[in-house]
Write an enzyme that holds these catalytic residues in place. Structure first.
Site, short mmCIF file in Angstrom:
data_model
loop_
_atom_site.label_atom_id
_atom_site.label_comp_id
_atom_site.label_asym_id
_atom_site.label_seq_id
_atom_site.Cartn_x
_atom_site.Cartn_y
_atom_site.Cartn_z
CG ASP A 212 -5.56 -6.77 1.80
OD1 ASP A 212 -5.81 -6.47 2.65
OD2 ASP A 212 -4.87 -5.86 0.86
CD GLU A 270 -8.50 -4.52 5.48
OE1 GLU A 270 -7.83 -4.19 6.46
OE2 GLU A 270 -8.17 -4.66 4.08
C1 GLC Z 1 -4.79 -4.62 4.60
C2 GLC Z 1 -4.16 -5.80 5.33
C3 GLC Z 1 -2.80 -5.19 5.81
C4 GLC Z 1 -2.08 -4.99 4.51
C5 GLC Z 1 -2.90 -3.99 3.76
C6 GLC Z 1 -2.16 -3.73 2.38
O1 GLC Z 1 -5.20 -3.82 5.33
O2 GLC Z 1 -5.04 -6.28 6.26
O3 GLC Z 1 -2.02 -6.06 6.72
O4 GLC Z 1 -0.83 -4.34 5.04
O5 GLC Z 1 -4.12 -4.43 3.58
O6 GLC Z 1 -2.54 -4.99 1.65
#
Ligand code: GLC
Length: 535
Positions: A212, A270
């Site tokens: 994440d 991500e």
């Molecule tokens: C990422 C996740 C999202 C979350 C954020 C904070 O973007 O995909 O769902 O709210 O991180 O952890």
């Protein structure tokens, strides 16, 4: 079923299925999906033809951001089950040749994590506070936050605390919700703890992680002000001091060193970074195996835009000779059926885009419900749960609309998702034609279409393996040629088009017949908002 054969690691051409555990399947009737529910759905997923699952967070959490606020990264939240339920899922998935990857949240913890509680109690300047970003405020009596950073969810990225002696105190940084304090990655204890978490799950048989906010974690030491743009959503962050700071790469090298002890493990980050070189830096051989590329998510249903997105994604990974990834949706964005116009039009386009995505080399991520053609749901104000709604002072509705539980069977909510109709988000009453049961019985359904496309991608290895050898967009028609001899044609134009001569493997909509008098050797014509694979 399972991992494809061929050169390269198991994940290099894998189809990942993203399970949003709250919404996949509820095994205990509390209206929230859970791990035993995922296990119960494994035969369905095996028949669908996926290679691996990505589970959104299932670790202990007060659920301020539905699990992305982790209070104990090495245990399962009772809402989702237990460690034993996770073990059951891993074993049952592996029996079916399906790998399991988990979400890892290294940028922040929950404010309910024991570290944060001890940091509040220990006071300014303590070692406990040094695990997070605590700072004195600015201005008279420290009334103002240390800098002007804003939270991704709206409002300031700093919250002021009350010191143990009752006086107004320091401020702490949270790029997301106040209940998600950012960790200080300069502190070696933070990585030591993450390493424990990595090994804990890998030793239990987990096959890898989705990381994440993988472009977060590291912060510039002086925390300089940011430029405030109109659109503060997860958009272009390339010149944003909150993200993509150079120090993040050392963190990824350290994570990779641990993963390398588990040769089959994979990490997909991500990474919301759009400059190709900056994005590719995350994919250096000693960093992430894979990075999410969100260009297709951002592209309109327009042949030129889609071509540019594909070209760019391929060019970015080529800089590091890395594997491309493709996705049309996830738990953070509006579902593609709705993005592309909604209703039958949006659905036709979503199916067409699925064929484009599945024709591309590399790794594909399918978000639960995408295979059913689910649209986004307009939910009433009073059921919204995403912190974005409150933090934006009720101006942005947030992401709940793409997180509504999956319909499995029957004619009315909860459609076999649960035994209670009181599901954590209400399910639309008119979803009876979108259930798994209904779609399995209809040869033309989106589900059967996905099953055919995934089977073809798997069986015709050349389809999945072939590099893109030609890519063009002319007159609203996108054509992708892959090295395996496959041509994918997407008609995003205004009138039906001829397909190239050859065998049509699959189409997203019925072809239009040529008039018999034409005696054309070519297959039928491809209608608008449709795609086809021809070999
Ligand atoms: C990422 C996740 C999202 C979350 C954020 C904070 O973007 O995909 O769902 O709210 O991180 O952890």
């Amino acid at each position: 079923m399972g991992a494809m054969t061929g050169p390269g690691p198991w994940w290099s051409r894998a189809v990942f299925y993203q399970v949003y555990p709250r919404s996949f399947r509820d095994s205990n009737g509390d209206g929230v999906g859970d791990l035993d529910g995922v296990t119960a759905g494994l035969d369905y997923l095996a028949d669908l033809g996926v290679d691996a699952l990505w589970l959104n967070p299932v670790t202990v959490s007060p659920m301020a951001d539905h699990g992305y606020d982790v209070a104990d990264p090495r245990d399962i939240d009772p809402l989702f089950g237990s460690l034993e339920a996770m073990d059951r899922l891993i074993a049952a998935a592996h029996e079916r040749g399906i790998r399991i990857t988990m979400d890892l949240v290294p940028n922040h913890t929950s404010s309910a994590h024991p570290w944060f509680g001890t940091a509040l109690a220990a006071g300014p300047g303590s070692q406990q506070r040094a695990r997070y970003h605590f700072r004195d405020g600015t201005g008279p009596d420290g009334l103002h936050p240390p800098n002007n950073w804003i939270s991704i969810f709206g409002g300031p990225a700093w919250t002021r605390i009350v010191e143990p002696d009752g006086t107004p105190g320091q401020w702490y940084l949270h790029l997301f919700d106040p209940e998600q304090p950012d960790l200080n990655w300069e502190n070696p204890e933070v990585f030591e703890d993450l390493e424990k978490t990595l090994r804990f799950w890998l030793d239990r048989g987990v096959d890898g992680f989705r990381i994440d906010v993988a472009h977060g974690m590291s912060k510039p030491p002086d925390l300089p002000d940011m430029q405030i743009a109109e659109n503060r959503l997860l958009a272009d962050m390339d010149s944003d001091p909150r993200f993509n700071h150079e120090g993040v790469h050392e963190i990824h090298r350290n994570i990779r060193a641990v993963l390398d002890d588990y040769p089959d493990a994979v990490a997909v980050g991500e990474v919301w970074v759009y400059d190709n070189a900056a994005f590719a830096a995350y994919l250096r051989p000693d960093e992430l195996h894979l990075g999410f590329n969100f260009r297709l998510v951002r592209a309109e249903f327009d042949a030129d835009e889609i071509r540019d997105a594909i070209e760019n994604s391929l060019a970015a990974v080529a800089l590091q000779n890395a594997t491309p990834t493709w996705t049309l949706s996830n738990h953070d964005v509006e579902r593609e059926v709705t993005r592309y116009g909604g209703g039958p039009l949006g659905l036709a386009r979503a199916r067409a885009m699925a064929l484009v995505m599945l024709a591309l080399p590399g790794v594909v991520f399918v978000y639960n419900g995408e295979e059913l053609g689910l649209p986004n749901v307009d939910l009433p104000d009073e059921v919204l749960q995403d912190p974005v709604w409150e933090r934006s002072l009720y101006t942005e509705r947030g992401r709940d609309g793409c997180r509504v539980p999956m319909p499995w069977s029957g004619d009315a909510p909860p459609f076999g998702f649960s035994t209670t109709a009181d599901t954590w988000l209400p399910m639309p009453a008119d979803w009876s034609s979108l259930t798994v049961e209904h779609e399995l019985a209809d040869p033309d359904s989106t589900l059967n279409f996905f099953r055919r496309a995934l089977a073809l991608r798997r069986e015709r290895t050349a389809v999945a393996v072939g590099p893109v050898t030609g890519l063009s967009a002319e007159g609203g028609v996108l054509t992708v040629h892959t090295g395996g001899g496959l041509t994918c044609v997407l008609n995003a134009g205004e009138r039906p088009v001829d397909l190239p001569a050859g065998e049509v493997l699959i189409t997203s909509a019925a072809l239009q017949e040529h008039s018999p008098s034409l005696r054309s050797p070519r297959p039928g014509r491809l209608p608008v908002d449709a795609a086809a694979w021809v070999v």
